[in-house]
Design a protein around this motif. Sequence first.
Motif, PDB file in Angstrom:
ATOM      1  N   LYS A  54     -13.626  -4.362   1.689  1.00 19.36           N
ATOM      2  CA  LYS A  54     -12.680  -5.161   2.472  1.00 19.36           C
ATOM      3  C   LYS A  54     -11.794  -6.012   1.552  1.00 19.36           C
ATOM      4  O   LYS A  54     -10.582  -6.117   1.764  1.00 19.36           O
ATOM      5  CB  LYS A  54     -13.424  -6.070   3.454  1.00 19.36           C
ATOM      6  CG  LYS A  54     -14.087  -5.324   4.590  1.00 19.36           C
ATOM      7  CD  LYS A  54     -14.876  -6.276   5.460  1.00 19.36           C
ATOM      8  CE  LYS A  54     -15.666  -5.529   6.523  1.00 19.36           C
ATOM      9  NZ  LYS A  54     -16.522  -6.434   7.309  1.00 19.36           N
ATOM     10  N   GLN A  55     -12.407  -6.609   0.515  1.00 16.60           N
ATOM     11  CA  GLN A  55     -11.647  -7.420  -0.434  1.00 16.60           C
ATOM     12  C   GLN A  55     -10.650  -6.565  -1.221  1.00 16.60           C
ATOM     13  O   GLN A  55      -9.531  -7.002  -1.501  1.00 16.60           O
ATOM     14  CB  GLN A  55     -12.582  -8.139  -1.399  1.00 16.60           C
ATOM     15  CG  GLN A  55     -13.422  -9.206  -0.747  1.00 16.60           C
ATOM     16  CD  GLN A  55     -14.360  -9.859  -1.739  1.00 16.60           C
ATOM     17  OE1 GLN A  55     -13.988 -10.106  -2.884  1.00 16.60           O
ATOM     18  NE2 GLN A  55     -15.587 -10.134  -1.306  1.00 16.60           N
ATOM     19  N   ILE A  56     -11.052  -5.337  -1.559  1.00 12.86           N
ATOM     20  CA  ILE A  56     -10.169  -4.428  -2.295  1.00 12.86           C
ATOM     21  C   ILE A  56      -8.954  -4.079  -1.442  1.00 12.86           C
ATOM     22  O   ILE A  56      -7.816  -4.100  -1.924  1.00 12.86           O
ATOM     23  CB  ILE A  56     -10.933  -3.156  -2.722  1.00 12.86           C
ATOM     24  CG1 ILE A  56     -12.011  -3.507  -3.749  1.00 12.86           C
ATOM     25  CG2 ILE A  56      -9.977  -2.097  -3.268  1.00 12.86           C
ATOM     26  CD1 ILE A  56     -13.031  -2.410  -3.982  1.00 12.86           C
ATOM     27  N   ILE A  57      -9.184  -3.768  -0.172  1.00 12.44           N
ATOM     28  CA  ILE A  57      -8.081  -3.411   0.724  1.00 12.44           C
ATOM     29  C   ILE A  57      -7.098  -4.575   0.861  1.00 12.44           C
ATOM     30  O   ILE A  57      -5.878  -4.379   0.826  1.00 12.44           O
ATOM     31  CB  ILE A  57      -8.622  -2.937   2.088  1.00 12.44           C
ATOM     32  CG1 ILE A  57      -9.341  -1.586   1.901  1.00 12.44           C
ATOM     33  CG2 ILE A  57      -7.511  -2.833   3.121  1.00 12.44           C
ATOM     34  CD1 ILE A  57     -10.147  -1.130   3.100  1.00 12.44           C
ATOM     35  N   GLU A  58      -7.611  -5.799   0.956  1.00 17.05           N
ATOM     36  CA  GLU A  58      -6.735  -6.977   1.003  1.00 17.05           C
ATOM     37  C   GLU A  58      -5.951  -7.111  -0.300  1.00 17.05           C
ATOM     38  O   GLU A  58      -4.752  -7.396  -0.296  1.00 17.05           O
ATOM     39  CB  GLU A  58      -7.551  -8.244   1.250  1.00 17.05           C
ATOM     40  CG  GLU A  58      -8.120  -8.360   2.640  1.00 17.05           C
ATOM     41  CD  GLU A  58      -9.029  -9.579   2.792  1.00 17.05           C
ATOM     42  OE1 GLU A  58      -9.000 -10.482   1.916  1.00 17.05           O
ATOM     43  OE2 GLU A  58      -9.775  -9.625   3.786  1.00 17.05           O
TER      44      GLU A  58
ATOM     45  N   LEU B 103       0.834  -1.191   0.000  1.00 17.34           N
ATOM     46  CA  LEU B 103       0.000   0.000   0.000  1.00 17.34           C
ATOM     47  C   LEU B 103       0.872   1.246   0.000  1.00 17.34           C
ATOM     48  O   LEU B 103       1.805   1.365   0.786  1.00 17.34           O
ATOM     49  CB  LEU B 103      -0.897   0.019   1.231  1.00 17.34           C
ATOM     50  CG  LEU B 103      -1.987  -1.033   1.302  1.00 17.34           C
ATOM     51  CD1 LEU B 103      -2.690  -0.949   2.661  1.00 17.34           C
ATOM     52  CD2 LEU B 103      -2.982  -0.830   0.195  1.00 17.34           C
ATOM     53  N   ALA B 104       0.565   2.170  -0.885  1.00 11.17           N
ATOM     54  CA  ALA B 104       1.302   3.419  -0.935  1.00 11.17           C
ATOM     55  C   ALA B 104       0.636   4.473  -0.056  1.00 11.17           C
ATOM     56  O   ALA B 104       1.266   5.435   0.345  1.00 11.17           O
ATOM     57  CB  ALA B 104       1.367   3.914  -2.370  1.00 11.17           C
ATOM     58  N   ASP B 105      -0.626   4.292   0.230  1.00  7.32           N
ATOM     59  CA  ASP B 105      -1.440   5.263   0.956  1.00  7.32           C
ATOM     60  C   ASP B 105      -2.482   4.519   1.778  1.00  7.32           C
ATOM     61  O   ASP B 105      -2.777   3.362   1.509  1.00  7.32           O
ATOM     62  CB  ASP B 105      -2.197   6.136  -0.054  1.00  7.32           C
ATOM     63  CG  ASP B 105      -1.761   7.581  -0.044  1.00  7.32           C
ATOM     64  OD1 ASP B 105      -1.026   7.981   0.871  1.00  7.32           O
ATOM     65  OD2 ASP B 105      -2.167   8.299  -0.965  1.00  7.32           O
ATOM     66  N   GLU B 106      -3.060   5.219   2.743  1.00  8.72           N
ATOM     67  CA  GLU B 106      -4.223   4.665   3.446  1.00  8.72           C
ATOM     68  C   GLU B 106      -5.347   4.539   2.419  1.00  8.72           C
ATOM     69  O   GLU B 106      -5.640   5.490   1.705  1.00  8.72           O
ATOM     70  CB  GLU B 106      -4.636   5.611   4.579  1.00  8.72           C
ATOM     71  CG  GLU B 106      -5.774   5.110   5.421  1.00  8.72           C
ATOM     72  CD  GLU B 106      -5.422   3.883   6.240  1.00  8.72           C
ATOM     73  OE1 GLU B 106      -6.343   3.101   6.524  1.00  8.72           O
ATOM     74  OE2 GLU B 106      -4.241   3.692   6.584  1.00  8.72           O
ATOM     75  N   PRO B 107      -5.982   3.378   2.291  1.00 12.97           N
ATOM     76  CA  PRO B 107      -7.049   3.217   1.292  1.00 12.97           C
ATOM     77  C   PRO B 107      -8.223   4.169   1.546  1.00 12.97           C
ATOM     78  O   PRO B 107      -8.499   4.543   2.683  1.00 12.97           O
ATOM     79  CB  PRO B 107      -7.491   1.764   1.467  1.00 12.97           C
ATOM     80  CG  PRO B 107      -6.367   1.106   2.171  1.00 12.97           C
ATOM     81  CD  PRO B 107      -5.713   2.150   3.014  1.00 12.97           C
ATOM     82  N   ARG B 108      -8.889   4.543   0.484  1.00 16.91           N
ATOM     83  CA  ARG B 108     -10.100   5.352   0.590  1.00 16.91           C
ATOM     84  C   ARG B 108     -11.181   4.568   1.325  1.00 16.91           C
ATOM     85  O   ARG B 108     -11.161   3.342   1.343  1.00 16.91           O
ATOM     86  CB  ARG B 108     -10.637   5.697  -0.804  1.00 16.91           C
ATOM     87  CG  ARG B 108      -9.835   6.725  -1.555  1.00 16.91           C
ATOM     88  CD  ARG B 108     -10.349   6.885  -2.979  1.00 16.91           C
ATOM     89  NE  ARG B 108     -11.794   6.882  -3.093  1.00 16.91           N
ATOM     90  CZ  ARG B 108     -12.562   7.972  -3.173  1.00 16.91           C
ATOM     91  NH1 ARG B 108     -12.008   9.153  -3.137  1.00 16.91           N
ATOM     92  NH2 ARG B 108     -13.874   7.873  -3.291  1.00 16.91           N
TER      93      ARG B 108
END
Length: 165
Positions: free
Chosen positions: A124-128, A90-95
């Motif tokens: 949740k799946q996108i963040i994973e 992750l480059a950033d905290e996810p939206r």
Amino acid sequence: MKKTIFSFAIAAVAALMVSCGGKTDNNGKAADADQGYTFSVQNNITGTTGTANCHIPDLGAPMSFEVSGEGDILDVTATVKVKHRDKSELADEPRATTELWISGRQDDNKDTKITLTADEEMQKQIIEWLSKPADTELDIVFKGKVPKADLDKLNGKECTNTLVL
């Protein structure tokens, strides 16, 4: 005699519909009437935005659409098959939300834009997925209620399709 004339009339209408490209079922009723509204655009994902994480998915990810409902507002579901580029962290905290924007310029030089959103479980799946290694794929499902008039303006056209991560 009346039944024979009526049966002949139904058969004639069915034959006419088939000869004009329409489809009929076994009762001579138009088969296309039950299929509902079909929506598509000519191209796939053309850009990403949102956070530094937006550079993780490959551009050109294919999309498919399902439309249901009747009337002026329709339920639209879009599925986008994203693939991880070579970044694996992750480059950033996810939206908080992930969106799909589909927009296009009309003949009157105005833009038409629809926005579909990934639900909480999909988020949740996108963040994973964002922290997975290169070449990992995910089907992201977006949903929304969209004015049929906006779908009509964009249907079958080349659009700007932006994945907002």
